[in-house]
Design a protein around this motif. Structure first.
Motif, PDB file in Angstrom:
ATOM      1  N   UNK A 163      13.605  11.494   4.303  1.00  0.00           N
ATOM      2  CA  UNK A 163      14.144  11.146   3.107  1.00  0.00           C
ATOM      3  C   UNK A 163      13.358  10.096   2.740  1.00  0.00           C
ATOM      4  N   UNK A 164      12.930  10.278   1.182  1.00  0.00           N
ATOM      5  CA  UNK A 164      12.239   9.554   0.543  1.00  0.00           C
ATOM      6  C   UNK A 164      12.653   8.932  -0.880  1.00  0.00           C
TER       7      UNK A 164
ATOM      8  N   UNK B 259       6.349   4.088  -6.410  1.00  0.00           N
ATOM      9  CA  UNK B 259       5.529   3.560  -5.533  1.00  0.00           C
ATOM     10  C   UNK B 259       5.476   4.496  -4.282  1.00  0.00           C
ATOM     11  N   UNK B 260       4.321   4.345  -3.500  1.00  0.00           N
ATOM     12  CA  UNK B 260       4.358   5.153  -2.142  1.00  0.00           C
ATOM     13  C   UNK B 260       5.393   4.881  -1.281  1.00  0.00           C
ATOM     14  N   UNK B 261       5.957   5.583  -0.363  1.00  0.00           N
ATOM     15  CA  UNK B 261       7.187   5.284   0.590  1.00  0.00           C
ATOM     16  C   UNK B 261       6.402   5.697   1.864  1.00  0.00           C
ATOM     17  N   UNK B 262       6.149   4.564   2.869  1.00  0.00           N
ATOM     18  CA  UNK B 262       5.937   5.055   4.427  1.00  0.00           C
ATOM     19  C   UNK B 262       6.758   5.936   5.003  1.00  0.00           C
ATOM     20  N   UNK B 263       6.310   7.138   5.588  1.00  0.00           N
ATOM     21  CA  UNK B 263       7.383   8.019   6.241  1.00  0.00           C
ATOM     22  C   UNK B 263       7.153   7.937   7.641  1.00  0.00           C
TER      23      UNK B 263
ATOM     24  N   UNK C 251       3.085  13.927  -4.216  1.00  0.00           N
ATOM     25  CA  UNK C 251       1.842  13.259  -3.740  1.00  0.00           C
ATOM     26  C   UNK C 251       1.960  12.828  -2.191  1.00  0.00           C
ATOM     27  N   UNK C 252       1.173  13.275  -1.411  1.00  0.00           N
ATOM     28  CA  UNK C 252       1.326  12.665   0.039  1.00  0.00           C
ATOM     29  C   UNK C 252      -0.028  12.190   0.162  1.00  0.00           C
ATOM     30  N   UNK C 253      -0.344  11.169   1.117  1.00  0.00           N
ATOM     31  CA  UNK C 253      -1.513  10.701   1.668  1.00  0.00           C
ATOM     32  C   UNK C 253      -1.235  10.075   3.103  1.00  0.00           C
ATOM     33  N   UNK C 254      -2.570   9.824   3.821  1.00  0.00           N
ATOM     34  CA  UNK C 254      -2.442   9.299   5.023  1.00  0.00           C
ATOM     35  C   UNK C 254      -3.247   8.053   4.788  1.00  0.00           C
ATOM     36  N   UNK C 255      -2.602   6.930   5.007  1.00  0.00           N
ATOM     37  CA  UNK C 255      -3.303   5.509   4.691  1.00  0.00           C
ATOM     38  C   UNK C 255      -3.035   4.588   5.814  1.00  0.00           C
ATOM     39  N   UNK C 256      -4.211   4.185   6.560  1.00  0.00           N
ATOM     40  CA  UNK C 256      -4.050   3.318   7.844  1.00  0.00           C
ATOM     41  C   UNK C 256      -3.421   4.105   8.952  1.00  0.00           C
ATOM     42  N   UNK C 257      -3.496   5.423   9.069  1.00  0.00           N
ATOM     43  CA  UNK C 257      -2.826   6.129  10.121  1.00  0.00           C
ATOM     44  C   UNK C 257      -1.462   6.469   9.765  1.00  0.00           C
ATOM     45  N   UNK C 258      -1.156   6.187   8.447  1.00  0.00           N
ATOM     46  CA  UNK C 258       0.537   6.354   8.282  1.00  0.00           C
ATOM     47  C   UNK C 258       0.673   7.310   6.951  1.00  0.00           C
ATOM     48  N   UNK C 259       1.768   8.297   6.993  1.00  0.00           N
ATOM     49  CA  UNK C 259       1.934   9.264   6.223  1.00  0.00           C
ATOM     50  C   UNK C 259       2.702   8.516   4.963  1.00  0.00           C
ATOM     51  N   UNK C 260       2.312   8.607   3.846  1.00  0.00           N
ATOM     52  CA  UNK C 260       2.838   8.119   2.672  1.00  0.00           C
ATOM     53  C   UNK C 260       3.188   8.932   1.667  1.00  0.00           C
ATOM     54  N   UNK C 261       4.376   9.038   1.033  1.00  0.00           N
ATOM     55  CA  UNK C 261       4.569  10.076  -0.124  1.00  0.00           C
ATOM     56  C   UNK C 261       5.111   9.179  -1.361  1.00  0.00           C
ATOM     57  N   UNK C 262       4.684   9.826  -2.665  1.00  0.00           N
ATOM     58  CA  UNK C 262       4.950   9.254  -3.768  1.00  0.00           C
ATOM     59  C   UNK C 262       5.780  10.287  -4.586  1.00  0.00           C
ATOM     60  N   UNK C 263       6.866   9.954  -5.194  1.00  0.00           N
ATOM     61  CA  UNK C 263       7.693  10.975  -6.059  1.00  0.00           C
ATOM     62  C   UNK C 263       6.979  10.640  -7.327  1.00  0.00           C
ATOM     63  N   UNK C 264       7.310  11.848  -8.036  1.00  0.00           N
ATOM     64  CA  UNK C 264       7.067  11.844  -9.651  1.00  0.00           C
ATOM     65  C   UNK C 264       8.329  12.015 -10.247  1.00  0.00           C
ATOM     66  N   UNK C 265       8.865  11.365 -11.174  1.00  0.00           N
ATOM     67  CA  UNK C 265      10.228  11.510 -11.837  1.00  0.00           C
ATOM     68  C   UNK C 265       9.774  11.567 -13.349  1.00  0.00           C
ATOM     69  N   UNK C 266      10.775  12.447 -13.851  1.00  0.00           N
ATOM     70  CA  UNK C 266      10.556  12.691 -15.410  1.00  0.00           C
ATOM     71  C   UNK C 266      11.486  11.702 -16.015  1.00  0.00           C
TER      72      UNK C 266
END
Length: 115
Positions: free
Chosen positions: A27-28, A8-12, A99-114
């Motif tokens: 730290x995500x 999932x996306x994590x708010x930073x 992956x990184x995005x801005x959603x509703x003014x908040x920066x969010x990061x999503x990790x991809x794991x093998x």
């Protein structure tokens, strides 16, 4: 079976907390991530320098090479393309990116794991 599992996306932080042309570490989900805001684009890469094995990439020097947004390691100055994570100075060296995005003014990061 192997493949990529997406978590999932994590708010930073709020977007306005990121200074343009500078990096910040976060730290995500237990992973140190370096986040950069360059020309209204966001980039997220691993904070661990693949060569020195030190967590310093967020303190790297932001720039560009042939139109690509880059960060240079603050220790040995190798330059990485922030779009791909590829080292532009040493073939075969890669900086993991996320992956990184801005959603509703908040920066969010999503990790991809093998798997």
């Amino acid at each position: 079976m192997s493949g990529t599992v997406t978590v999932d996306w994590t708010r930073v932080c709020p977007l306005d907390r990121l200074e343009p042309e500078r990096g910040v570490a976060a730290l995500v989900d237990g992973v140190q991530v370096a986040i950069f805001r360059i020309d209204d684009e966001l980039f997220a890469v691993d904070n661990l320098d693949p060569l020195s094995r030190a967590y310093v990439m967020s303190r790297g020097i932001v720039g560009s090479r042939d139109g690509a947004p880059t960060v240079a390691s603050p220790l040995h100055k190798q330059v990485y393309d922030l779009r791909t994570g590829l080292c532009l100075d040493l073939p075969g060296v890669t900086l993991p990116r996320y992956d990184v995005r801005c959603r509703d003014g908040l920066v969010e990061v999503r990790l991809r794991q093998e798997e």
